[in-house]
Design an enzyme around this catalytic site. Sequence first.
Site, PDB file in Angstrom:
ATOM      1  CG  HIS A 108      -1.936   1.035   1.284  1.00  0.00           C
ATOM      2  ND1 HIS A 108      -2.812   1.165   2.338  1.00  0.00           N
ATOM      3  CD2 HIS A 108      -2.225   2.029   0.413  1.00  0.00           C
ATOM      4  CE1 HIS A 108      -3.605   2.214   2.114  1.00  0.00           C
ATOM      5  NE2 HIS A 108      -3.258   2.752   0.956  1.00  0.00           N
ATOM      6  CG  HIS A 124       1.379   0.609   5.044  1.00  0.00           C
ATOM      7  ND1 HIS A 124       1.014   1.883   4.689  1.00  0.00           N
ATOM      8  CD2 HIS A 124       0.234  -0.100   5.027  1.00  0.00           C
ATOM      9  CE1 HIS A 124      -0.282   1.941   4.479  1.00  0.00           C
ATOM     10  NE2 HIS A 124      -0.788   0.744   4.671  1.00  0.00           N
ATOM     11  CG  ASP A 177      -2.327  -2.564   4.873  1.00  0.00           C
ATOM     12  OD1 ASP A 177      -2.219  -2.140   6.047  1.00  0.00           O
ATOM     13  OD2 ASP A 177      -2.406  -1.804   3.883  1.00  0.00           O
ATOM     14  CE  LYS A 224      -0.448   2.906 -19.414  1.00  0.00           C
ATOM     15  NZ  LYS A 224       0.934   3.396 -19.634  1.00  0.00           N
TER      16      LYS A 224
HETATM   17 MN    MN Z   1      -2.870   0.215   4.421  1.00  0.00          MN
END
Ligand code: MN
Length: 223
Positions: A57, A63, A65, A210
């Site tokens: 993310h 980070h 997740d 894309k």
């Molecule tokens: Mn996150």
Amino acid sequence: MISVAAEQAAWAPRCMSMAARKLSLYQAKRDFTKTAEPSGRARVKPAQYPRFVVQKHAARRLHYDLRLEVDGVFKSWAVTKGPSLDPRDKRLAVEVEDHPLDYGDFEGTIPEGEYGGGTVMLWDRGFWRPEGSTNAAQALSRGELKFVVAGDKLKGGWVLVRLRQDRGKRHNWLLIKHRDGFEREGDGSVLDADRSVASGRSMQQIAQGKGRGPKPFMAADAA
Ligand code: MN
């Protein structure tokens, strides 16, 4: 003697409302007219083993997740530096709100200005289970969960250990790799494997919208 069907009927509404209650924070943080993230209402298919996903993310701070399926939701941690295969690298994992199971198919870009704005890649996914006969929810409430994952990139044993809370509202945990043959001492290269497990795309391709979309893993209508 209660029939299985009657027992399921008695439990189903309660389980659903428990999952719904767990997701109220997730839903309160998001405006689903602005973000393409799942609202938690899509049906997911049942699976023999609980599932896990790791989403890379690129929000304000990059980070990873980690999400573990527990009792109808994804228990979730933001692993600030990402998982490490080196058992000496204890990685900070900040507990965040429970996510709906359909989040496990989400790959795309959350608009800037919205909660968690940035690009999300389905970096890894697969199945997991607690070590031995541990109950996952109980282990988490006690603050230590030993578990095994079978993903594309991550494999073998890990532990999540909750740190003693110091006035913050968030719970901080450490994510540590076990020594079980799948560890790689002094080798940080697992994060170099930087393609989506679900679409094969790079972060840049996802950000640009894309390439092909992610192959579903959670959705009930998936092949
Ligand atoms: Mn996150």
